[in-house]
Design an enzyme around this catalytic site. Sequence first.
Site, PDB file in Angstrom:
ATOM      1  N   ASP A  61      78.404  43.788 -25.763  1.00  0.00           N
ATOM      2  CA  ASP A  61      77.408  44.350 -24.840  1.00  0.00           C
ATOM      3  C   ASP A  61      76.219  44.980 -25.569  1.00  0.00           C
ATOM      4  OD1 ASP A  61      78.527  44.162 -22.025  1.00  0.00           O
ATOM      5  OD2 ASP A  61      80.246  45.047 -23.056  1.00  0.00           O
ATOM      6  N   GLU A  66      69.971  50.466 -24.089  1.00  0.00           N
ATOM      7  CA  GLU A  66      69.675  51.720 -23.390  1.00  0.00           C
ATOM      8  C   GLU A  66      70.861  52.681 -23.403  1.00  0.00           C
ATOM      9  OE1 GLU A  66      67.391  52.510 -19.421  1.00  0.00           O
ATOM     10  OE2 GLU A  66      69.350  51.698 -18.949  1.00  0.00           O
ATOM     11  N   ASP A  67      72.073  52.158 -23.558  1.00  0.00           N
ATOM     12  CA  ASP A  67      73.243  53.029 -23.409  1.00  0.00           C
ATOM     13  C   ASP A  67      73.569  53.891 -24.624  1.00  0.00           C
ATOM     14  OD1 ASP A  67      73.893  52.469 -20.703  1.00  0.00           O
ATOM     15  OD2 ASP A  67      74.445  50.458 -21.354  1.00  0.00           O
ATOM     16  N   ARG A  86      82.307  49.790 -26.458  1.00  0.00           N
ATOM     17  CA  ARG A  86      80.885  49.978 -26.728  1.00  0.00           C
ATOM     18  C   ARG A  86      80.620  51.216 -27.583  1.00  0.00           C
ATOM     19  NH1 ARG A  86      76.690  49.100 -22.222  1.00  0.00           N
ATOM     20  NH2 ARG A  86      75.586  48.881 -24.194  1.00  0.00           N
ATOM     21  N   ARG A 134      81.543  56.401 -17.080  1.00  0.00           N
ATOM     22  CA  ARG A 134      81.158  56.354 -18.500  1.00  0.00           C
ATOM     23  C   ARG A 134      80.618  57.686 -19.029  1.00  0.00           C
ATOM     24  NH1 ARG A 134      79.746  50.943 -19.691  1.00  0.00           N
ATOM     25  NH2 ARG A 134      81.212  49.593 -18.597  1.00  0.00           N
ATOM     26  N   HIS A 164      76.221  52.637 -13.406  1.00  0.00           N
ATOM     27  CA  HIS A 164      75.358  53.669 -13.979  1.00  0.00           C
ATOM     28  C   HIS A 164      74.380  54.192 -12.919  1.00  0.00           C
ATOM     29  CE1 HIS A 164      75.911  51.676 -18.168  1.00  0.00           C
ATOM     30  NE2 HIS A 164      76.491  52.853 -18.221  1.00  0.00           N
ATOM     31  N   CYS A 251      68.482  48.326 -18.888  1.00  0.00           N
ATOM     32  CA  CYS A 251      69.533  48.357 -19.917  1.00  0.00           C
ATOM     33  C   CYS A 251      69.101  47.683 -21.224  1.00  0.00           C
ATOM     34  CB  CYS A 251      70.786  47.623 -19.448  1.00  0.00           C
ATOM     35  SG  CYS A 251      71.270  47.919 -17.770  1.00  0.00           S
TER      36      CYS A 251
HETATM   37  N1  GLY Z   1      78.346  45.118 -19.487  1.00  0.00           N
HETATM   38  C1  GLY Z   1      77.616  46.298 -19.569  1.00  0.00           C
HETATM   39  C2  GLY Z   1      78.493  47.469 -19.551  1.00  0.00           C
HETATM   40  O1  GLY Z   1      79.498  47.398 -18.882  1.00  0.00           O
HETATM   41  O2  GLY Z   1      78.278  48.446 -20.175  1.00  0.00           O
END
Ligand code: GLY
Length: 256
Positions: A61, A66-67, A86, A134, A164, A251
């Site tokens: 991913d 952005e995450d 991630r 998350r 999100h 994202c």
């Molecule tokens: N596939 C993006 C996420 O779940 O973070």
Amino acid sequence: MFKHAIVRRPCRAIVDGITSAPELGKPDYELALRQHDSYITALERCGVTVTVLPADERYPDSCFVEDPAVITGKCAIITNPGAPSRNGEKDQILGAVKRFFPDDKIEYIRAPGTLEGGDVMMVGSHFYVGRSARTNAEGIRQFIAILERYGLTGSEVSLEKVLHLKTGVNYLENNNLLVSGEFVDKPDFAGFHKIVIPDEEAYAANCIWVNGTVIVPQGYPAVERAVRAVGYEVIFVDTSEFRKLDGGLSCLSLRF
Ligand code: GLY
């Protein structure tokens, strides 16, 4: 105004990315690359210089840059992604962030806090933070404490249905807010001019404002009309392959 954007090329392992919508099928890697090319071109047309990071096969991913980081006008914050597959992306984005920020302007969310940038929506000097699967309460507490050290503010927004915060709500500047689903009636957003997206086009609530232009996912006519109606120029980018992984336009870049 944004001067810079950071993106990361999709990797072949993108087919193994996290998804809540397996019925959409696996992303087509070659098509994802072409769509990513178009995304970079769209950002450049909006006047930003794009730093393109190489694909990282360890993290399926990882094109969703952005995450693992949030960039404010005053500091950069390396997050602590709540998705285990991630989490290591935070160490990989750090080098890119260091090209733009000195060490004393780079902050970190630490365990047991978790936070993903997709849960953070910037509105001037205020940051709305979604409490999601998350992003947890401790992550939000740390994040807001960091903001306040820099004279910025933050507030928590609860969410129940979407991945999100910015899956369903996105700020288009000039008090304009694209909202869908569970965010339409949230008291947190009562003061905005709300542009309500119909449920059948909810995916396209994830548009991005870049220097007066709004980049809109291709194929969502109600969203296109609504964004044009408030006076913005529109650029389309097809994001079909990223949608298969719950990913959208915001994202795919850090913009600052
Ligand atoms: N596939 C993006 C996420 O779940 O973070």
